[in-house]
Design a protein around this motif. Structure first.
Motif, PDB file in Angstrom:
ATOM      1  N   VAL A 183      11.779  18.896 -11.995  1.00 42.15           N
ATOM      2  CA  VAL A 183      11.395  20.194 -11.409  1.00 42.15           C
ATOM      3  C   VAL A 183      10.251  19.983 -10.426  1.00 42.15           C
ATOM      4  CG1 VAL A 183      10.373  22.459 -11.905  1.00 42.15           C
ATOM      5  CG2 VAL A 183      12.221  21.590 -13.355  1.00 42.15           C
ATOM      6  N   ASP A 184       9.240  19.229 -10.831  1.00 36.60           N
ATOM      7  CA  ASP A 184       8.093  18.969  -9.953  1.00 36.60           C
ATOM      8  C   ASP A 184       8.512  18.259  -8.668  1.00 36.60           C
ATOM      9  OD1 ASP A 184       6.421  20.183 -11.805  1.00 36.60           O
ATOM     10  OD2 ASP A 184       5.764  18.278 -12.686  1.00 36.60           O
ATOM     11  N   GLU A 185       9.429  17.312  -8.791  1.00 31.23           N
ATOM     12  CA  GLU A 185       9.929  16.591  -7.615  1.00 31.23           C
ATOM     13  C   GLU A 185      10.610  17.567  -6.659  1.00 31.23           C
ATOM     14  OE1 GLU A 185      11.126  13.668  -4.907  1.00 31.23           O
ATOM     15  OE2 GLU A 185       9.706  13.457  -6.549  1.00 31.23           O
ATOM     16  N   ALA A 186      11.440  18.446  -7.190  1.00 26.55           N
ATOM     17  CA  ALA A 186      12.129  19.423  -6.342  1.00 26.55           C
ATOM     18  C   ALA A 186      11.137  20.402  -5.721  1.00 26.55           C
ATOM     19  CB  ALA A 186      13.191  20.164  -7.151  1.00 26.55           C
ATOM     20  N   LEU A 187      10.098  20.766  -6.446  1.00 28.54           N
ATOM     21  CA  LEU A 187       9.081  21.682  -5.911  1.00 28.54           C
ATOM     22  C   LEU A 187       8.348  21.070  -4.719  1.00 28.54           C
ATOM     23  CD1 LEU A 187       7.531  23.278  -9.114  1.00 28.54           C
ATOM     24  CD2 LEU A 187       8.386  24.531  -7.117  1.00 28.54           C
ATOM     25  N   GLN A 188       8.184  19.765  -4.725  1.00 25.98           N
ATOM     26  CA  GLN A 188       7.499  19.096  -3.613  1.00 25.98           C
ATOM     27  C   GLN A 188       8.244  19.258  -2.291  1.00 25.98           C
ATOM     28  OE1 GLN A 188       6.801  15.013  -4.675  1.00 25.98           O
ATOM     29  NE2 GLN A 188       5.143  15.517  -6.063  1.00 25.98           N
ATOM     30  N   HIS A 189       9.537  19.512  -2.381  1.00 27.65           N
ATOM     31  CA  HIS A 189      10.357  19.639  -1.181  1.00 27.65           C
ATOM     32  C   HIS A 189      10.642  21.095  -0.831  1.00 27.65           C
ATOM     33  CE1 HIS A 189      10.865  15.327  -1.334  1.00 27.65           C
ATOM     34  NE2 HIS A 189      11.232  15.430  -2.595  1.00 27.65           N
ATOM     35  N   ASP A 190       9.881  22.010  -1.407  1.00 28.90           N
ATOM     36  CA  ASP A 190      10.081  23.436  -1.173  1.00 28.90           C
ATOM     37  C   ASP A 190       8.841  23.985  -0.477  1.00 28.90           C
ATOM     38  OD1 ASP A 190      10.212  26.439  -1.872  1.00 28.90           O
ATOM     39  OD2 ASP A 190      12.129  25.687  -2.624  1.00 28.90           O
ATOM     40  N   ASN A 191       9.001  25.038   0.269  1.00 27.51           N
ATOM     41  CA  ASN A 191       7.873  25.593   1.021  1.00 27.51           C
ATOM     42  C   ASN A 191       6.976  26.523   0.199  1.00 27.51           C
ATOM     43  OD1 ASN A 191       9.336  27.945   0.788  1.00 27.51           O
ATOM     44  ND2 ASN A 191       9.905  28.052   2.945  1.00 27.51           N
ATOM     45  N   GLY A 192       7.286  26.719  -1.077  1.00 29.76           N
ATOM     46  CA  GLY A 192       6.425  27.519  -1.941  1.00 29.76           C
ATOM     47  C   GLY A 192       6.597  29.018  -1.809  1.00 29.76           C
ATOM     48  N   SER A 193       7.664  29.441  -1.182  1.00 31.86           N
ATOM     49  CA  SER A 193       7.891  30.873  -1.015  1.00 31.86           C
ATOM     50  C   SER A 193       8.711  31.436  -2.168  1.00 31.86           C
ATOM     51  CB  SER A 193       8.600  31.120   0.317  1.00 31.86           C
ATOM     52  OG  SER A 193       9.875  30.505   0.294  1.00 31.86           O
ATOM     53  N   TYR A 194       9.146  32.670  -2.005  1.00 28.45           N
ATOM     54  CA  TYR A 194       9.942  33.372  -2.999  1.00 28.45           C
ATOM     55  C   TYR A 194      11.023  32.465  -3.596  1.00 28.45           C
ATOM     56  CZ  TYR A 194      13.289  36.796  -4.869  1.00 28.45           C
ATOM     57  OH  TYR A 194      14.150  37.493  -5.685  1.00 28.45           O
ATOM     58  N   GLY A 195      11.035  32.373  -4.926  1.00 27.45           N
ATOM     59  CA  GLY A 195      12.074  31.617  -5.618  1.00 27.45           C
ATOM     60  C   GLY A 195      11.892  30.112  -5.674  1.00 27.45           C
ATOM     61  N   CYS A 196      10.716  29.598  -5.301  1.00 30.65           N
ATOM     62  CA  CYS A 196      10.542  28.138  -5.240  1.00 30.65           C
ATOM     63  C   CYS A 196      10.742  27.469  -6.600  1.00 30.65           C
ATOM     64  CB  CYS A 196       9.197  27.773  -4.629  1.00 30.65           C
ATOM     65  SG  CYS A 196       7.759  28.331  -5.564  1.00 30.65           S
ATOM     66  N   PHE A 197      10.170  28.034  -7.665  1.00 38.97           N
ATOM     67  CA  PHE A 197      10.352  27.425  -8.982  1.00 38.97           C
ATOM     68  C   PHE A 197      11.814  27.512  -9.411  1.00 38.97           C
ATOM     69  CE2 PHE A 197      10.801  28.123 -13.589  1.00 38.97           C
ATOM     70  CZ  PHE A 197      10.488  26.844 -14.024  1.00 38.97           C
ATOM     71  N   THR A 198      12.443  28.637  -9.153  1.00 39.51           N
ATOM     72  CA  THR A 198      13.838  28.806  -9.556  1.00 39.51           C
ATOM     73  C   THR A 198      14.736  27.813  -8.831  1.00 39.51           C
ATOM     74  OG1 THR A 198      13.458  31.112 -10.105  1.00 39.51           O
ATOM     75  CG2 THR A 198      15.750  30.459  -9.699  1.00 39.51           C
ATOM     76  N   ARG A 199      14.502  27.608  -7.531  1.00 39.75           N
ATOM     77  CA  ARG A 199      15.282  26.601  -6.797  1.00 39.75           C
ATOM     78  C   ARG A 199      15.074  25.220  -7.401  1.00 39.75           C
ATOM     79  NH1 ARG A 199      13.828  30.027  -2.791  1.00 39.75           N
ATOM     80  NH2 ARG A 199      11.948  28.885  -2.203  1.00 39.75           N
ATOM     81  N   ALA A 200      13.825  24.891  -7.719  1.00 39.92           N
ATOM     82  CA  ALA A 200      13.517  23.592  -8.311  1.00 39.92           C
ATOM     83  C   ALA A 200      14.166  23.459  -9.692  1.00 39.92           C
ATOM     84  CB  ALA A 200      12.004  23.405  -8.415  1.00 39.92           C
TER      85      ALA A 200
END
Length: 187
Positions: free
Chosen positions: A76-93
């Motif tokens: 999950v943390d690895e996927a979060l690193q590649h997200d812009n931190g906007s709406y739904g970032c944790f869910t995408r990760a």
């Protein structure tokens, strides 16, 4: 001078082997197959060696759960690193970790977590603690009910993979992943 064979002590290697063997037994044959003797034999140690690392079978099972949860959390943390931190970032990760681990480890992580949670009521609160901490951290971006639905759908896909649900009874993984990821975008 002693001629007895002296094995190099590698406590972390032995501990990891015990955890991995217990996880594999739980996944292949169910949690009831995780006996002290079965795990010790699979890891190539004595029962006393197992008890040197884990005070009880319950402590071993907790360690398996925690180790697998750490693997999932790292994904999950690895996927979060590649997200812009906007709406739904944790869910995408969360969705990416669920789908990625299901493909890459032949169900080892997901399977061990699911088997443990479903069959041992003492482990269920550990999952809730993990999820509560993550949801608290990502409250501003991931508290929408629609995102909870996406996470629950990912859990359902995880369970379908674990139980080897027939392909004709479900959407392809690739299409499902794309659909869930699209659902994490704000309207």
């Amino acid at each position: 001078m002693s001629t007895a064979y002296e094995r190099k002590k590698q406590p972390e290697v032995v501990r990891r082997a015990l955890i991995d063997c217990a996880a594999k037994l739980a996944l292949e044959r169910g949690l009831q197959a995780v006996t002290v003797q079965a795990v010790a034999s699979a890891a190539g140690v004595t029962k006393g060696g197992l008890f040197h690392h884990f005070a009880s079978k319950e402590k071993l099972i907790e360690a398996v759960f925690d180790a697998q949860l750490d693997v999932f959390g790292a994904a999950v943390d690895e996927a979060l690193q590649h997200d812009n931190g906007s709406y739904g970032c944790f869910t995408r990760a969360y969705v990416m970790a669920t789908f990625t681990l299901g493909e890459s480890d032949d169900g080892q992580c997901g399977g061990a977590l699911a088997v443990s949670m479903m069959t041992d009521p003492l482990l269920r609160p550990r999952w809730s603690v993990w999820m509560r901490a993550r949801m608290s951290k990502h409250k501003k971006t991931d508290s929408a009910p629609a995102l909870e639905i996406v996470r629950l759908a990912a859990d359902g896909a995880w369970l379908a993979d674990l139980t080897a649900l027939a392909p004709d009874l479900r959407m392809s993984r690739k299409k499902l992943l794309a659909r869930l990821m699209a659902m994490t975008q704000k309207d």
